[in-house]
Design a protein around this motif. Sequence first.
Motif, PDB file in Angstrom:
ATOM      1  N   THR A 232     -27.937 -35.480  51.109  1.00 17.52           N
ATOM      2  CA  THR A 232     -28.252 -34.148  51.609  1.00 17.52           C
ATOM      3  C   THR A 232     -29.710 -34.107  52.047  1.00 17.52           C
ATOM      4  N   ASN A 233     -30.056 -33.089  52.831  1.00 17.38           N
ATOM      5  CA  ASN A 233     -31.439 -32.942  53.271  1.00 17.38           C
ATOM      6  C   ASN A 233     -32.388 -32.737  52.100  1.00 17.38           C
ATOM      7  N   ALA A 234     -31.928 -32.055  51.073  1.00 15.09           N
ATOM      8  CA  ALA A 234     -32.774 -31.787  49.911  1.00 15.09           C
ATOM      9  C   ALA A 234     -33.230 -33.079  49.230  1.00 15.09           C
ATOM     10  N   GLU A 235     -32.437 -34.141  49.346  1.00 10.77           N
ATOM     11  CA  GLU A 235     -32.780 -35.408  48.714  1.00 10.77           C
ATOM     12  C   GLU A 235     -33.924 -36.130  49.393  1.00 10.77           C
ATOM     13  N   ILE A 236     -34.296 -35.673  50.598  1.00 12.84           N
ATOM     14  CA  ILE A 236     -35.426 -36.266  51.301  1.00 12.84           C
ATOM     15  C   ILE A 236     -36.740 -35.904  50.617  1.00 12.84           C
ATOM     16  N   LEU A 237     -36.840 -34.676  50.166  1.00  9.57           N
ATOM     17  CA  LEU A 237     -38.111 -34.131  49.692  1.00  9.57           C
ATOM     18  C   LEU A 237     -38.748 -34.897  48.533  1.00  9.57           C
ATOM     19  N   PRO A 238     -37.986 -35.287  47.483  1.00  9.62           N
ATOM     20  CA  PRO A 238     -38.619 -36.044  46.396  1.00  9.62           C
ATOM     21  C   PRO A 238     -39.246 -37.360  46.843  1.00  9.62           C
ATOM     22  N   LEU A 239     -38.778 -37.906  47.951  1.00  8.89           N
ATOM     23  CA  LEU A 239     -39.337 -39.160  48.465  1.00  8.89           C
ATOM     24  C   LEU A 239     -40.668 -38.955  49.173  1.00  8.89           C
ATOM     25  N   LEU A 240     -40.910 -37.702  49.609  1.00 19.48           N
ATOM     26  CA  LEU A 240     -42.061 -37.452  50.488  1.00 19.48           C
ATOM     27  C   LEU A 240     -43.086 -36.459  49.934  1.00 19.48           C
ATOM     28  N   LEU A 241     -42.736 -35.750  48.883  1.00 22.09           N
ATOM     29  CA  LEU A 241     -43.660 -34.744  48.347  1.00 22.09           C
ATOM     30  C   LEU A 241     -44.106 -35.083  46.919  1.00 22.09           C
TER      31      LEU A 241
END
Length: 230
Positions: A221-230
């Motif tokens: 999901t798109n939400a899973e991107i955020l922990p990788l980048l923030l």
Amino acid sequence: MKDYIKVIGFDADDTLFINEPYFDEAEEKFCALFEDFLSKQSISQTLFQTQINNLPFYGYGIKGYILSMIEAANKISDGKVSIKVTEKILEIGKELLQKPIVLLDGIEDTLKQLHGKYKLIVVTKGDLKDQHRKVSLSGLGPYFHHIEVLSEKDEIDYEKLLKRLDIDASDFLMIGNSLKSDVLPVLNIGGTAIHIPFHTTWAHERIDHEIVHDKFYTAITNAEILPLLL
């Protein structure tokens, strides 16, 4: 990843908003026009092969698809396609151009949180005018620095893009639904890629092998991107 990425490229179709299901629907309508000539599988294969053969001439996008439908219709009917059927094919194409822009779940929130922390750009293929139109209508335009509409997404195309951006491949992350276009070429030139699978993918964009790479990630999901980048 967050320590070295400077620019994030997002694919457009089926990464930001829905696209392929509309083409699947158009193909269904096209096949129905010629059900008295060939099996549905044969009609679909003829249309697909015509599209692939025409990519060097028309590129990607709806307008090239319309021309390929007309050419495929001529092949399927052995040159006997009527003006009436041709008009119906044109109607199918115009319907594609007027489809609503439906955002994928979570994409706007993801862009909102990444905006200002990275330079975000759209990196897509297709018709220049149509892709700009879709991004504009999506309401996502303000999150992006600019839009790159490439004729192809091969290694050389990404290398030219990085040169225009004046960054190294190690500074670049590509996010998209196509392993063939959004992931492999970026990894091959030293970039990072996140694959977000979509439930349907055009046959031309599929690969038949698994990717194992230390700069390759999958986000369901798109939400899973955020922990990788923030």
